[in-house]
Motif scaffolding. Structure first.
Motif, PDB file in Angstrom:
ATOM      1  N   PRO A 128      45.906  32.445  42.774  1.00  0.00           N
ATOM      2  CA  PRO A 128      45.864  32.625  44.255  1.00  0.00           C
ATOM      3  C   PRO A 128      47.329  32.931  44.965  1.00  0.00           C
ATOM      4  O   PRO A 128      47.284  33.417  45.884  1.00  0.00           O
ATOM      5  N   LYS A 188      36.328  45.191  43.341  1.00  0.00           N
ATOM      6  CA  LYS A 188      35.847  43.899  42.857  1.00  0.00           C
ATOM      7  C   LYS A 188      36.547  43.285  41.732  1.00  0.00           C
ATOM      8  O   LYS A 188      36.701  42.146  41.515  1.00  0.00           O
ATOM      9  N   LEU A 228      39.995  41.827  42.834  1.00  0.00           N
ATOM     10  CA  LEU A 228      39.916  40.916  43.910  1.00  0.00           C
ATOM     11  C   LEU A 228      39.206  39.692  43.145  1.00  0.00           C
ATOM     12  O   LEU A 228      39.426  38.691  43.729  1.00  0.00           O
ATOM     13  N   GLY A 229      38.873  39.706  41.853  1.00  0.00           N
ATOM     14  CA  GLY A 229      38.383  38.648  41.285  1.00  0.00           C
ATOM     15  C   GLY A 229      36.950  38.344  41.714  1.00  0.00           C
ATOM     16  O   GLY A 229      36.459  37.159  41.338  1.00  0.00           O
ATOM     17  N   LEU A 230      36.137  39.169  42.208  1.00  0.00           N
ATOM     18  CA  LEU A 230      34.840  38.910  42.466  1.00  0.00           C
ATOM     19  C   LEU A 230      33.961  39.192  41.233  1.00  0.00           C
ATOM     20  O   LEU A 230      32.904  38.658  41.128  1.00  0.00           O
ATOM     21  N   ILE A 231      34.305  39.977  40.471  1.00  0.00           N
ATOM     22  CA  ILE A 231      33.632  40.232  39.118  1.00  0.00           C
ATOM     23  C   ILE A 231      34.778  40.235  37.924  1.00  0.00           C
ATOM     24  O   ILE A 231      36.120  40.417  38.382  1.00  0.00           O
ATOM     25  N   PHE A 232      34.275  39.881  36.788  1.00  0.00           N
ATOM     26  CA  PHE A 232      35.366  39.772  35.705  1.00  0.00           C
ATOM     27  C   PHE A 232      35.010  40.938  34.729  1.00  0.00           C
ATOM     28  O   PHE A 232      33.964  41.069  34.137  1.00  0.00           O
ATOM     29  N   ARG A 237      37.487  29.317  43.267  1.00  0.00           N
ATOM     30  CA  ARG A 237      35.861  29.261  43.594  1.00  0.00           C
ATOM     31  C   ARG A 237      35.579  27.632  43.693  1.00  0.00           C
ATOM     32  O   ARG A 237      34.421  27.459  44.876  1.00  0.00           O
ATOM     33  N   PRO A 292      36.395  44.928  53.166  1.00  0.00           N
ATOM     34  CA  PRO A 292      35.360  45.246  52.590  1.00  0.00           C
ATOM     35  C   PRO A 292      34.598  46.616  53.043  1.00  0.00           C
ATOM     36  O   PRO A 292      34.580  46.724  54.161  1.00  0.00           O
ATOM     37  N   ALA A 312      41.984  41.573  57.737  1.00  0.00           N
ATOM     38  CA  ALA A 312      43.019  41.978  56.539  1.00  0.00           C
ATOM     39  C   ALA A 312      44.452  41.737  56.467  1.00  0.00           C
ATOM     40  O   ALA A 312      45.102  41.708  55.560  1.00  0.00           O
ATOM     41  N   ARG A 339      30.540  33.633  37.426  1.00  0.00           N
ATOM     42  CA  ARG A 339      29.373  34.468  38.063  1.00  0.00           C
ATOM     43  C   ARG A 339      30.082  35.702  38.733  1.00  0.00           C
ATOM     44  O   ARG A 339      31.187  35.745  39.373  1.00  0.00           O
ATOM     45  N   ASP A 340      29.480  36.938  38.461  1.00  0.00           N
ATOM     46  CA  ASP A 340      29.978  38.153  39.085  1.00  0.00           C
ATOM     47  C   ASP A 340      29.184  38.188  40.488  1.00  0.00           C
ATOM     48  O   ASP A 340      28.125  37.952  40.505  1.00  0.00           O
ATOM     49  N   PHE A 341      29.861  38.609  41.445  1.00  0.00           N
ATOM     50  CA  PHE A 341      29.366  38.886  42.664  1.00  0.00           C
ATOM     51  C   PHE A 341      29.199  40.270  42.857  1.00  0.00           C
ATOM     52  O   PHE A 341      30.072  41.041  43.175  1.00  0.00           O
ATOM     53  N   LYS A 396      47.438  36.362  45.866  1.00  0.00           N
ATOM     54  CA  LYS A 396      46.483  36.613  46.716  1.00  0.00           C
ATOM     55  C   LYS A 396      46.998  36.299  48.163  1.00  0.00           C
ATOM     56  O   LYS A 396      46.512  36.778  49.202  1.00  0.00           O
ATOM     57  N   GLU A 397      48.141  35.509  48.002  1.00  0.00           N
ATOM     58  CA  GLU A 397      48.733  35.206  49.490  1.00  0.00           C
ATOM     59  C   GLU A 397      49.294  36.177  49.890  1.00  0.00           C
ATOM     60  O   GLU A 397      49.334  36.409  51.312  1.00  0.00           O
ATOM     61  N   ILE A 411      36.779  35.581  48.777  1.00  0.00           N
ATOM     62  CA  ILE A 411      37.387  35.181  47.412  1.00  0.00           C
ATOM     63  C   ILE A 411      38.386  36.161  47.467  1.00  0.00           C
ATOM     64  O   ILE A 411      39.508  35.806  46.705  1.00  0.00           O
ATOM     65  N   SER A 412      38.663  37.066  48.176  1.00  0.00           N
ATOM     66  CA  SER A 412      40.124  37.753  48.435  1.00  0.00           C
ATOM     67  C   SER A 412      41.220  37.151  48.848  1.00  0.00           C
ATOM     68  O   SER A 412      42.402  37.576  48.835  1.00  0.00           O
ATOM     69  N   LYS A 413      40.890  35.889  49.126  1.00  0.00           N
ATOM     70  CA  LYS A 413      42.066  35.172  50.028  1.00  0.00           C
ATOM     71  C   LYS A 413      42.129  34.168  48.637  1.00  0.00           C
ATOM     72  O   LYS A 413      41.560  34.020  47.839  1.00  0.00           O
ATOM     73  N   PRO A 414      43.527  33.467  49.185  1.00  0.00           N
ATOM     74  CA  PRO A 414      44.120  32.759  48.023  1.00  0.00           C
ATOM     75  C   PRO A 414      43.293  31.473  47.915  1.00  0.00           C
ATOM     76  O   PRO A 414      43.726  30.140  48.378  1.00  0.00           O
ATOM     77  N   ILE A 415      42.092  31.538  47.417  1.00  0.00           N
ATOM     78  CA  ILE A 415      41.224  30.226  47.484  1.00  0.00           C
ATOM     79  C   ILE A 415      40.727  30.364  45.789  1.00  0.00           C
ATOM     80  O   ILE A 415      40.411  31.470  45.329  1.00  0.00           O
ATOM     81  N   PHE A 423      42.519  42.461  52.382  1.00  0.00           N
ATOM     82  CA  PHE A 423      41.484  43.196  51.796  1.00  0.00           C
ATOM     83  C   PHE A 423      40.085  43.222  53.013  1.00  0.00           C
ATOM     84  O   PHE A 423      39.881  42.159  53.740  1.00  0.00           O
TER      85      PHE A 423
END
Lengths: 257, 305
Positions: free
Chosen positions: B77, B54, B57-61, A95, B87, B153, A254-256, B80-81, A89-93, B85
């Motif tokens: 995106p 997180k 990085l957009g893993l959580i809001f 969900r 982890p 990374a 969703r939160d991961f 993010k290019e 998800i940290s890459k430019p993609i 990262f």
């Protein structure tokens, strides 16, 4: 949304699935089951080729569904559980690209597995009848459509549930889907009123996987109606698209953790 | 100059349990990382470091607040290019080999095949993993995964690199190598944000730090501003002098055979000790002025919580 990213993730998912031992275990049992049709045919009085076709197609359908369910339900869950999704998800993609990539990767895997099972099946039929009927290929194509739909369901459950629970859900979906046609008979017999409406609503929501089952027609050499085939194909594609849209909706916010 | 990362008043809480109970993890985090610096983000376990990352990085809001990454909204995106990262405790696709693994991420950035191959070879060499490039990741040790993770990374030649505990799981030599790589990234003009528990690492290479405790940033700024250069006390180890004579000059911390380790607070008393040792024909084994360290600061901040 770019097709390229979906493709990269799908190919990686394919790699993941074909390096999973469970796939080969299922493929082995599918082969055993298809070849077992030969033994059953020996015990039968009458047309042996019919038994081989019937049991063979049923084995392909069942083991294909098991592959879709057992691998599909772990696909997204494992990415979250093993935290591989963090780097992804940290890459430019986006969900939805991730989810669709996972879905198409598994569809590709199932396509290859179906090809392998079909080769064994068709070879067995060919040895007995010295012909390959094109209707058998149509029947296999519709099994593939069914597997696509089951994959979508497995991916949907995988977005929010553990593999064991998801497998149970998806398996229930498969079983309900193959028995829901009996509701149709029930609706015909029910008297007009609340019960009938309730049954009709239920029948509309529940999947009808018997749409994809062409065994009877193929085995007994009955004609395939083009209208029915077209309806079934559209039904499968629209249903799968709806399930995938639902999965994307759940997955997007969703939160991961 | 625009900051590479700016976080403003970010709040995040999670509901856990069958009867959901809200737990606030981030209680209004704000800080920014400037271009070209190495920024250390430190805090005790469970302070909210990884939750902050997180969110970025957009893993959580986040429930509230604003995050800007490389001049764009953080979920874009395109931002993010130019981001890399790593982890914490990297978990990767263990069915892939190191080379396949890096190739996969390279493809996600749309790097053409020839450029990808060249870059993968260079990165594997940089992190010292070029000999194991054909092995599946499931056979890798934690330190090896950490190295491949760092290569991952850097696959897109990012302008900004976020590293979560990059030095965890490495032996001292490995730690030094990764530290050198991080310093090299700064020389190349890249910006680095990294979290660590190991304060010496942060002290050694960071330009600026932020300290997070219990979901709040308690302190941030240049390391030299946070930690004073003032001598707090001096540690002196002497032998050949009676313990009673030394007692008046400083606090004796340990006594081993005839060696005494003294903690001396006033600077002129250090001079008195030197004279005393000379008079008694004793020996000075060591004399270390202790300035305030990041650890002292850190312990001071974490304690009252």
């Amino acid at each position: 949304m770019t097709v390229k990213i979906v493709k990269v993730i799908a190919l990686n998912t394919f790699k993941e699935a074909v390096r999973d031992r469970i796939l080969y275990l299922l493929l082995f049992f599918a082969a055993v089951s298809i070849l077992f049709a030969r033994v059953l045919a020996l015990l039968t009085v009458g047309d042996r080729a019919k038994i081989i076709k019937d049991v063979g197609l049923a084995s392909i359908s069942l083991f294909g569904a098991l592959m879709a369910i057992l691998i599909g339900t772990g696909l997204v869950y494992k990415e979250i559980e093993k935290r591989t999704i963090f780097t992804l998800i940290s890459k430019p993609i986006r969900r939805p690209e991730f989810l669709l990539g996972k879905f198409f990767g598994l569809v590709l895997t199932l396509f290859v597995m179906l090809l392998a099972m079909s080769l064994i099946f068709l070879a067995l039929v060919f040895v007995h009848t010295w012909t390959i009927e094109w209707t058998m290929l149509v029947a296999i194509l519709f099994i593939f459509l069914e597997l696509v739909l089951i994959t979508a369901v497995a991916v949907l459950f995988s977005c929010f549930s553990t593999p064991i629970l998801s497998s149970l859900f998806a398996l229930s979906f498969y079983l309900i889907g193959h028995f829901s046609w009996s509701l149709e008979t029930f609706i015909k017999k029910a008297r007009p009123g609340a019960t009938k409406i309730l049954l009709q609503v239920l029948y509309a929501i529940l999947p009808d996987l018997e749409n994809f089952n062409l065994k009877t027609e193929v085995v007994h050499g009955l004609p395939l109606s083009a209208a029915h085939l077209l309806y079934s194909a559209a039904y499968g594609i629209v249903y799968a698209a709806f399930i995938l849209a639902l999965a994307v909706l759940i997955f997007r916010r969703r939160d991961f953790v | 100059m625009n900051p590479v990362l700016s976080i403003e008043n970010v709040h995040k809480s999670f509901s856990t349990g069958f009867i959901p109970k809200k737990r606030e993890i981030l209680k209004g985090i704000s800080f920014s990382v400037a271009e070209g610096e190495i920024f250390g983000y430190l805090g005790p376990n469970g302070a909210g470091k990884t939750t902050t990352l997180k969110s970025v990085l957009g893993l959580i809001f986040p429930d509230e607040g604003r995050i800007e990454l490389l001049g764009r909204p953080h979920l874009d995106p395109r931002a993010k290019e130019r981001l890399g990262f790593l982890p914490e405790n990297p978990y990767f696709y263990d069915y892939l080999t190191a080379r396949e693994f890096l190739d996969f991420y390279g493809q996600l950035f749309g790097i053409p095949k020839s450029a990808r191959d060249e870059r993968i070879a260079r990165l594997l060499k940089l992190v010292g993993m070029d000999r194991s490039s054909g092995l599946p990741l499931r056979k890798f040790s934690r330190g090896m995964l950490q190295r491949v993770g760092l290569a991952q990374a850097l696959i897109n030649d990012p302008a900004f690199v976020i590293l979560d505990e990059p030095l965890g799981g490495l032996d001292p030599l490995g730690r030094k190598e990764i530290r050198d790589i991080i310093l090299n990234l700064r020389r190349e003009g890249k910006t680095v944000l990294f979290t660590s528990h190991i304060l010496q690492d942060i002290e050694m290479i960071c330009d600026r730090v932020a300290i997070i405790v219990g979901g709040r940033i308690l302190s941030q700024g240049k390391l030299t501003d946070l930690v004073s250069e003032k001598v707090l006390f001096t540690e002196v180890t002497v032998s050949g002098v009676e313990l009673e004579e030394l007692a008046a000059l400083g606090e004796s911390l340990t006594v081993q055979a005839d060696r005494v380790l003294l903690k001396v607070v006033e600077e002129d008393k250090v001079q008195d000790i030197l004279t005393l040792v000379q008079k008694n024909n004793g020996r000075i084994h060591s004399l270390i002025p202790r300035t305030q360290t990041l650890e002292d600061l850190f312990v001071d901040m974490v304690k009252p919580q």
